[in-house]
Design a protein around this motif. Structure first.
Motif, mmCIF file in Angstrom:
data_model
loop_
_atom_site.group_PDB
_atom_site.id
_atom_site.type_symbol
_atom_site.label_atom_id
_atom_site.label_comp_id
_atom_site.label_asym_id
_atom_site.label_seq_id
_atom_site.Cartn_x
_atom_site.Cartn_y
_atom_site.Cartn_z
ATOM 1 N N ARG A 1 3.710 5.448 6.117
ATOM 2 C CA ARG A 1 3.133 4.365 6.923
ATOM 3 C C ARG A 1 1.774 4.775 7.469
ATOM 4 O O ARG A 1 0.814 3.989 7.446
ATOM 5 N N ARG B 1 -4.312 0.327 -2.001
ATOM 6 C CA ARG B 1 -3.106 0.858 -2.662
ATOM 7 C C ARG B 1 -3.477 1.956 -3.667
ATOM 8 O O ARG B 1 -2.740 2.924 -3.836
ATOM 9 N N VAL C 1 0.847 -1.196 0.000
ATOM 10 C CA VAL C 1 0.000 0.000 0.000
ATOM 11 C C VAL C 1 0.886 1.252 0.000
ATOM 12 O O VAL C 1 0.551 2.255 -0.641
ATOM 13 N N MET C 2 2.034 1.172 0.679
ATOM 14 C CA MET C 2 2.953 2.323 0.683
ATOM 15 C C MET C 2 3.436 2.654 -0.730
ATOM 16 O O MET C 2 3.655 3.823 -1.061
ATOM 17 N N VAL D 1 -4.737 5.162 -1.453
ATOM 18 C CA VAL D 1 -3.805 5.826 -0.548
ATOM 19 C C VAL D 1 -3.185 7.065 -1.195
ATOM 20 O O VAL D 1 -2.784 8.003 -0.508
ATOM 21 N N ALA E 1 -0.729 4.695 4.700
ATOM 22 C CA ALA E 1 -1.029 3.318 4.293
ATOM 23 C C ALA E 1 -1.914 2.628 5.334
ATOM 24 O O ALA E 1 -2.873 1.929 4.987
#
Ligand SMILES: Nc1ncnc2c1ncn2[C@@H]1O[C@H](COP(=O)(O)OP(=O)(O)OP(=O)(O)O)[C@@H](O)[C@H]1O
Length: 265
Positions: A124, A159, A94-95, A162, A127
């Motif tokens: 972080r 993802r 996701v980051m 975000v 995410a």
């Protein structure tokens, strides 16, 4: 997108198709098998270059759209399947999607370079928040391969979200989901429209009719209808296109039954 045409090896896949996703709207793209939905979606992602037509984003023409430009433009996508990195944890996957918000860049953040400490913390946090929105925070430290398919799909959506896009491109997000999961997905897509526009390619007609503000219908590479869900549902051309598809399926099944394939089915 306006006047988009695409040909593969001389065979026309799309012919003069136009589609505008209005701000804050969910725009559905539907059509029977082989209609050209994925091809048009791929044009919007910069994965397929049209042979004719124009792509305009926020009033500016994008002459050579490339997938790598999407996040800078404020566009995120999920593709058919999930496409997560097997060697990264869910959180790291996701980051990757959040990197346009990092000053030092994702690589230095992953390598934990001192200058990237603040970025890393922010990435972080973003995410974790995206995973929480998708009800998947409990999986943050797991690897995608160990998770059920519907959870992987939620991670792929996290993802895409975000990056806080202005336009979200979704290619068959409901495939492989149960009725309940599809219902939740519908609610989520509706709620997302408060902060972004959505282009939704989807086979599940009930989902499309429930969540879309407008719908474009393709058949054999041509645009046969466009309008609200009610308008599209009432359009005889649309019924005809789908009936043709149903007849094809029945003919395929009959053909199969006449062959060996049928005896083992
Ligand atoms: N890379 C390619 N090379 C050659 N032909 C292609 C390619 N991609 C798509 N096509 C053809 O273009 C047409 C449109 O395909 P496309 O996958 O866009 O339809 P679709 O509406 O997404 O179909 P489905 O619902 O089955 O996924 C089809 O005739 C397909 O065979």
């Amino acid at each position: 997108m306006s006047g988009i045409s695409v040909a593969f090896g001389g065979v026309s896949a799309l012919s003069d198709v136009s589609l505008t996703v209005e701000p804050g709207q969910v725009h559905g793209l539907i059509g029977p098998n082989g209609a050209g939905k994925t091809t048009l979606f791929n044009v919007a992602c910069g994965l397929v270059r049209p042979s004719a037509g124009r792509i305009t984003w926020r009033g500016r023409e994008l002459r050579r759209l490339r997938p790598s430009q999407l996040s800078k433009l404020g566009i995120s996508r999920t593709l058919q399947g999930v496409g997560l990195f097997a060697g990264l944890t869910v959180l790291e996957n996701v980051m990757v999607g959040a990197h346009r918000h990092a000053k030092a860049g994702f690589v230095s953040a992953l390598l934990a370079l001192p200058t990237a400490d603040k970025d890393d913390r922010l990435l972080r946090e973003r995410a974790h928040a995206a995973l929480a929105e998708l009800d998947a925070e409990g999986y943050a430290d797991r690897y995608p391969g160990s998770l059920p398919y519907p959870v992987q799909k939620r991670v792929a959506l996290a993802r895409a979200l975000v990056a806080d896009p202005d336009l979200l491109l979704l290619d068959e997000p409901a495939s492989g989901l149960s009725e309940d999961e599809m219902h939740e997905l519908g609610e989520l897509i509706r709620s997302l429209s408060a902060r972004m526009s959505v282009l939704l390619v989807e086979h599940h007609m009930d989902l499309v009719m429930r969540v879309c503000d407008r719908i474009t219908v393709l058949d054999s590479g041509e645009q046969i209808a466009a309008g609200t869900p009610a308008e599209v549902q009432a359009d005889p051309l649309v019924t005809e296109a789908y009936l043709g598809d149903a007849v094809d399926v029945e003919a395929d099944a009959a053909e199969l039954a006449r062959t060996d394939g049928g005896t083992h089915a």
